[in-house]
Design a protein around this motif. Structure first.
Motif, PDB file in Angstrom:
ATOM      1  N   GLY A 155       0.822  -1.188   0.000  1.00  0.00           N
ATOM      2  CA  GLY A 155       0.000   0.000   0.000  1.00  0.00           C
ATOM      3  C   GLY A 155       0.858   1.240   0.000  1.00  0.00           C
ATOM      4  O   GLY A 155       1.998   1.234   0.473  1.00  0.00           O
ATOM      5  N   HIS A 156       0.294   2.320  -0.548  1.00  0.00           N
ATOM      6  CA  HIS A 156       1.005   3.597  -0.594  1.00  0.00           C
ATOM      7  C   HIS A 156       0.465   4.536   0.464  1.00  0.00           C
ATOM      8  O   HIS A 156      -0.754   4.631   0.678  1.00  0.00           O
ATOM      9  CB  HIS A 156       0.850   4.238  -1.979  1.00  0.00           C
ATOM     10  N   SER A 157       1.355   5.258   1.144  1.00  0.00           N
ATOM     11  CA  SER A 157       0.985   6.298   2.098  1.00  0.00           C
ATOM     12  C   SER A 157       0.079   5.729   3.201  1.00  0.00           C
ATOM     13  O   SER A 157       0.486   4.821   3.919  1.00  0.00           O
ATOM     14  CB  SER A 157       0.330   7.459   1.359  1.00  0.00           C
ATOM     15  N   ALA A 172      -0.525 -14.543   9.536  1.00  0.00           N
ATOM     16  CA  ALA A 172      -0.315 -15.610   8.555  1.00  0.00           C
ATOM     17  C   ALA A 172       0.089 -15.073   7.185  1.00  0.00           C
ATOM     18  O   ALA A 172       0.485 -15.848   6.308  1.00  0.00           O
ATOM     19  CB  ALA A 172      -1.582 -16.450   8.413  1.00  0.00           C
ATOM     20  N   LEU A 173      -0.007 -13.758   6.991  1.00  0.00           N
ATOM     21  CA  LEU A 173       0.459 -13.188   5.728  1.00  0.00           C
ATOM     22  C   LEU A 173       1.936 -13.526   5.529  1.00  0.00           C
ATOM     23  O   LEU A 173       2.708 -13.613   6.484  1.00  0.00           O
ATOM     24  CB  LEU A 173       0.274 -11.668   5.729  1.00  0.00           C
ATOM     25  N   GLN A 174       2.312 -13.683   4.275  1.00  0.00           N
ATOM     26  CA  GLN A 174       3.682 -14.084   3.962  1.00  0.00           C
ATOM     27  C   GLN A 174       4.619 -12.905   3.734  1.00  0.00           C
ATOM     28  O   GLN A 174       5.839 -13.047   3.844  1.00  0.00           O
ATOM     29  CB  GLN A 174       3.686 -14.977   2.717  1.00  0.00           C
ATOM     30  N   ALA A 175       4.076 -11.739   3.397  1.00  0.00           N
ATOM     31  CA  ALA A 175       4.928 -10.573   3.137  1.00  0.00           C
ATOM     32  C   ALA A 175       4.089  -9.304   3.175  1.00  0.00           C
ATOM     33  O   ALA A 175       2.883  -9.322   2.906  1.00  0.00           O
ATOM     34  CB  ALA A 175       5.623 -10.702   1.787  1.00  0.00           C
ATOM     35  N   ALA A 176       4.764  -8.189   3.485  1.00  0.00           N
ATOM     36  CA  ALA A 176       4.142  -6.867   3.429  1.00  0.00           C
ATOM     37  C   ALA A 176       5.162  -5.882   2.873  1.00  0.00           C
ATOM     38  O   ALA A 176       6.352  -5.974   3.177  1.00  0.00           O
ATOM     39  CB  ALA A 176       3.678  -6.420   4.808  1.00  0.00           C
ATOM     40  N   ILE A 177       4.672  -4.929   2.061  1.00  0.00           N
ATOM     41  CA  ILE A 177       5.540  -3.889   1.516  1.00  0.00           C
ATOM     42  C   ILE A 177       4.826  -2.545   1.652  1.00  0.00           C
ATOM     43  O   ILE A 177       4.062  -2.138   0.775  1.00  0.00           O
ATOM     44  CB  ILE A 177       5.922  -4.158   0.048  1.00  0.00           C
ATOM     45  N   PRO A 178       5.041  -1.827   2.756  1.00  0.00           N
ATOM     46  CA  PRO A 178       4.523  -0.470   2.886  1.00  0.00           C
ATOM     47  C   PRO A 178       5.357   0.493   2.028  1.00  0.00           C
ATOM     48  O   PRO A 178       6.586   0.509   2.124  1.00  0.00           O
ATOM     49  CB  PRO A 178       4.689  -0.172   4.385  1.00  0.00           C
ATOM     50  N   LEU A 179       4.675   1.294   1.222  1.00  0.00           N
ATOM     51  CA  LEU A 179       5.340   2.203   0.284  1.00  0.00           C
ATOM     52  C   LEU A 179       5.167   3.644   0.773  1.00  0.00           C
ATOM     53  O   LEU A 179       4.036   4.121   0.889  1.00  0.00           O
ATOM     54  CB  LEU A 179       4.728   2.038  -1.110  1.00  0.00           C
ATOM     55  N   HIS A 235       7.219  11.742  -1.846  1.00  0.00           N
ATOM     56  CA  HIS A 235       6.187  10.861  -1.312  1.00  0.00           C
ATOM     57  C   HIS A 235       5.468  10.078  -2.410  1.00  0.00           C
ATOM     58  O   HIS A 235       5.059   8.938  -2.199  1.00  0.00           O
ATOM     59  CB  HIS A 235       5.174  11.702  -0.531  1.00  0.00           C
ATOM     60  N   SER A 236       5.321  10.674  -3.559  1.00  0.00           N
ATOM     61  CA  SER A 236       4.553  10.049  -4.638  1.00  0.00           C
ATOM     62  C   SER A 236       5.387   9.118  -5.513  1.00  0.00           C
ATOM     63  O   SER A 236       4.857   8.560  -6.481  1.00  0.00           O
ATOM     64  CB  SER A 236       3.910  11.120  -5.515  1.00  0.00           C
ATOM     65  N   ALA A 237       6.640   8.898  -5.181  1.00  0.00           N
ATOM     66  CA  ALA A 237       7.507   8.068  -6.027  1.00  0.00           C
ATOM     67  C   ALA A 237       6.905   6.702  -6.361  1.00  0.00           C
ATOM     68  O   ALA A 237       7.029   6.235  -7.502  1.00  0.00           O
ATOM     69  CB  ALA A 237       8.878   7.910  -5.375  1.00  0.00           C
ATOM     70  N   PRO A 238       6.240   6.012  -5.426  1.00  0.00           N
ATOM     71  CA  PRO A 238       5.697   4.689  -5.762  1.00  0.00           C
ATOM     72  C   PRO A 238       4.410   4.709  -6.571  1.00  0.00           C
ATOM     73  O   PRO A 238       3.855   3.642  -6.864  1.00  0.00           O
ATOM     74  CB  PRO A 238       5.449   4.060  -4.380  1.00  0.00           C
ATOM     75  N   THR A 239       3.898   5.883  -6.936  1.00  0.00           N
ATOM     76  CA  THR A 239       2.610   5.940  -7.630  1.00  0.00           C
ATOM     77  C   THR A 239       2.744   5.969  -9.143  1.00  0.00           C
ATOM     78  O   THR A 239       1.744   6.101  -9.847  1.00  0.00           O
ATOM     79  CB  THR A 239       1.788   7.157  -7.168  1.00  0.00           C
ATOM     80  N   SER A 240       3.940   5.848  -9.647  1.00  0.00           N
ATOM     81  CA  SER A 240       4.151   5.704 -11.094  1.00  0.00           C
ATOM     82  C   SER A 240       5.273   4.707 -11.301  1.00  0.00           C
ATOM     83  O   SER A 240       6.054   4.421 -10.369  1.00  0.00           O
ATOM     84  CB  SER A 240       4.486   7.053 -11.747  1.00  0.00           C
ATOM     85  N   ALA A 241       5.351   4.152 -12.486  1.00  0.00           N
ATOM     86  CA  ALA A 241       6.317   3.091 -12.769  1.00  0.00           C
ATOM     87  C   ALA A 241       7.714   3.490 -12.304  1.00  0.00           C
ATOM     88  O   ALA A 241       8.256   4.514 -12.716  1.00  0.00           O
ATOM     89  CB  ALA A 241       6.320   2.769 -14.256  1.00  0.00           C
TER      90      ALA A 241
END
Length: 287
Positions: A155-157, A172-179, A235-241
């Motif tokens: 998820g972003h922000s 039980a989740l296998q991974a998380a990536i906070p953006l 902050h917006s870096a993960p919202t585009s390729a």
């Protein structure tokens, strides 16, 4: 006894007489999907799997605001791990939609979600990520393609803060990536999910000093964790390729959702500081 049986029996008998046991053969990882990775393959705009999409209308689900599912078209290699991705405050799924085909083409089923309200706070977004995973594995049109034991969140922000909240709720989740995550809670010591936090050096909305860095430091119960800080990024870096975000997100998901140690090469040893990466911390070697 046939001659070939005698020949096979001789080394076995020798092992018995010497008190040795036959070496166990390492079992192949049943969750590996796709060819052996290279730097070029994890940085590519598309991976080896052809993909398709299906729209999930808001009116057809409960617990989240609908979304889009991206999935590999072939199941020749078996089922896939899955990831649900939430946008941030005031944003829609379009802000994280670029992850859909990029991750799906690497061998994941992906659902990018709209939230019930664009003003939803992080904990609500976390609950909605879990609702989306439940929908994906139980009633969606692609449920037979998903391994319900191999699920993850991103998820972003405020959506990134939501991914931390989801991990706290569902270990039980296998991974998380906070953006570039935002959350009012700074301690996540009860999270037991392998977590990669991606922060941005020039983030003025969720400054790394008060969000990403203390989040990472507080993850004392996570079996594995990493902190990637994007050099001179906002902050917006993960919202585009973003090739750097994609490369390390793919590697983290492959390593912990698919248990695919072929991707350790991109995570351990830790990448050094560069024009793209301001800082990287981790718990290598991974357990």
């Amino acid at each position: 006894m046939r001659l070939r049986n005698v020949i096979y029996a001789i080394p076995a008998m020798a092992l018995v007489l010497t008190g040795l046991s036959a070496p166990a053969q390492a079992a192949a990882n049943p969750y590996e999907r796709g060819p052996a990775p290279t730097t070029a393959s994890v940085e590519a705009a598309r991976g080896p799997f052809a993909t398709a999409t299906t729209t999930v209308s808001r009116s057809s689900v409960s617990g989240f605001g609908g979304g889009t599912i991206y999935y590999p078209t072939s199941t020749a290699e078996g089922t896939f791990g899955a990831v649900a991705i939430s946008p941030g405050f005031t944003a829609s799924q379009s802000s994280v939609s670029w992850f859909g085909p990029r991750l799906a083409s690497q061998g994941f089923v992906v659902i990018t979600i709209d939230t019930l309200s664009t003003l939803d706070q992080p904990d609500s977004r976390g609950a909605q990520l879990l609702a989306a995973l439940d929908y994906l594995t139980r009633t969606s049109s692609v449920r037979t393609r998903v391994d319900a034991t191999r699920l993850s969140v991103m998820g972003h922000s405020m959506g990134g803060g939501g991914s931390l909240a989801a991990s706290r709720t569902r270990p039980a989740l296998q991974a998380a990536i906070p953006l570039t995550p935002w959350h009012g809670t700074k301690s996540w010591s009860t999270v037991r999910v392998p977590t990669m936090i991606i922060g941005a050096e020039s983030d003025s909305v969720a400054p790394v000093s008060s969000h990403s860095e203390p989040f990472y430091t507080s993850l004392t119960s996570a079996p594995d964790k990493a902190y990637l800080e994007l050099n001179s990024a906002s902050h917006s870096a993960p919202t585009s390729a973003n090739t750097t975000v994609a490369k390390y997100s793919i590697s983290w998901l492959k390593r912990f959702v698919d248990n695919d140690t072929r991707y350790d090469q991109f995570l351990c040893p830790a990448p050094g500081r560069s024009t793209l990466i301001e800082e990287y911390r981790d718990t290598c070697p991974h357990s």
